[in-house]
Design an enzyme around this catalytic site. Structure first.
Site, short mmCIF file in Angstrom:
data_model
loop_
_atom_site.label_atom_id
_atom_site.label_comp_id
_atom_site.label_asym_id
_atom_site.label_seq_id
_atom_site.Cartn_x
_atom_site.Cartn_y
_atom_site.Cartn_z
N GLU A 273 0.83 -1.20 0.00
CA GLU A 273 0.00 0.00 0.00
C GLU A 273 0.87 1.25 0.00
OE1 GLU A 273 -2.84 -0.23 3.20
OE2 GLU A 273 -3.72 -2.08 2.44
N HIS B 186 -8.03 1.36 1.51
CA HIS B 186 -7.93 1.05 2.95
C HIS B 186 -8.75 2.05 3.78
CE1 HIS B 186 -5.13 -1.12 6.00
NE2 HIS B 186 -6.34 -0.95 6.49
#
Length: 324
Positions: free
Chosen positions: A266, A285
């Site tokens: 990420e 997220h």
């Protein structure tokens, strides 16, 4: 000179906007970062005594600790420390306080699960872009009622998702958990083998903690066993799924679609093949990034720091107490 509290990754500015820091301003200096800590000149952060991280993608390693020679306390938001090199912290005498009191994610994560689940089963990712192009697509979806939901990890998030499935959508719910898990079976949900769950569930939702046992748990072999036309939801940790294998089963079956809020790396790389798949809902997220969670993080961290300054921080809140 007052000790410095450094708050990391406050990109939205919601932590800085919280009124809870007012009670600390007479005792500490507070600095909010909206850029990566390793990009900040050491002279700006070398006096840091207290550190509050917001995102686990910022790893707290020996490299970071070397830039913070005066660091004494990490106010860890959330109930885990996956991203902290705890051995390095212990060697430097750094205390880690966990934010285990956080309650807001109990609602925000299950809400996102059902946003994805409903969107995918009604084929919103197919219909929406076509509508924006001026088309009127012939889309046929399904309903959640009567479908089997398989939950991997029936803890605080998984149990909430199970309750909603049964109470709101009349779904059948089964679960699998890691061997030796202490999660209570309060909802009388049948526990079945992982293979059986994957083969028979119309929808699978992941709620496992990331551990050596769960990393790459859903590999190519397991993903190929999933029921034809099934849906996979992951709001837990990206590394639980082999993403290369996931792309394959999304293109070739048996998986019909997926909803992903978490990824092995990420932010998700711009060239990730997941971005080009029309049968996937991708979110950055956001399961935990709701205003209520940020406010609760500020409340807990400011209270813990005040307790620490007054010598009242409870040992039950310290990671070191639980590990050693």
């Amino acid at each position: 000179m007052k000790p410095l509290l450094l708050i990391l990754d406050d990109w939205e500015g919601l932590i800085a906007a919280s009124p809870h820091w007012e009670k600390l301003k007479e005792q500490v200096e507070i600095k909010f970062l909206d850029k990566p800590i390793l990009s900040v000149p050491e002279s700006e952060i070398t006096d840091t005594v207290f550190l509050m991280p917001l995102r686990e993608r910022t790893a707290l390693t020996e490299q970071v600790f070397a830039k913070l020679p005066k660091l004494k306390l990490i106010l860890q938001t959330g109930g885990h420390a996956y991203h902290i090199d705890t051995d390095a912290a212990q060697k430097r005498g750094i205390t880690i306080a966990l934010g285990r009191k956080v309650k807001a994610p109990l609602n925000s994560v299950p809400e996102l699960v059902y946003a994805m689940m409903l969107g995918l089963i009604h084929k919103v990712p197919t219909a929406q872009p076509a509508m924006h192009k001026g088309e009127w697509p012939l889309v046929t979806g399904r309903t959640l009622a009567g479908k089997r939901l398989g939950i991997l990890g029936i803890g605080r998030h998984g149990s909430k998702v199970a309750h909603i499935a049964k109470a709101a959508f009349n779904m059948e719910v089964v679960a699998w958990d890691r061997p030796g898990s202490k999660n209570a079976n309060t909802d009388n949900i049948p526990r079945i083998s992982l293979d059986e769950l994957l083969k028979t569930s119309d929808i699978v939702s992941i709620h496992l903690r990331l551990s050596p046992e769960s990393e790459n748990l859903l590999n190519g072999e397991h993903l190929s066993k999933m029921k034809k036309g099934s849906i996979l939801i992951n709001t837990s940790r990206g590394a639980i799924i082999d993403e290369t294998a996931l792309v394959h089963v999304l293109k070739n079956g048996p998986l019909a679609s997926a909803g992903l809020d978490v990824f092995a790396h990420e932010p998700l790389p711009a060239d990730s093949p997941l971005r080009s798949l029309p049968n996937v809902i991708l979110t950055p997220h956001i399961g935990w990034t709701v205003e209520e969670v940020f406010e609760e993080f500020a409340t807990i961290a400011s209270t813990q720091l005040l307790d620490y300054l007054q010598g009242k921080l409870a040992s039950s809140e310290l990671l070191a107490t639980q590990l050693h």
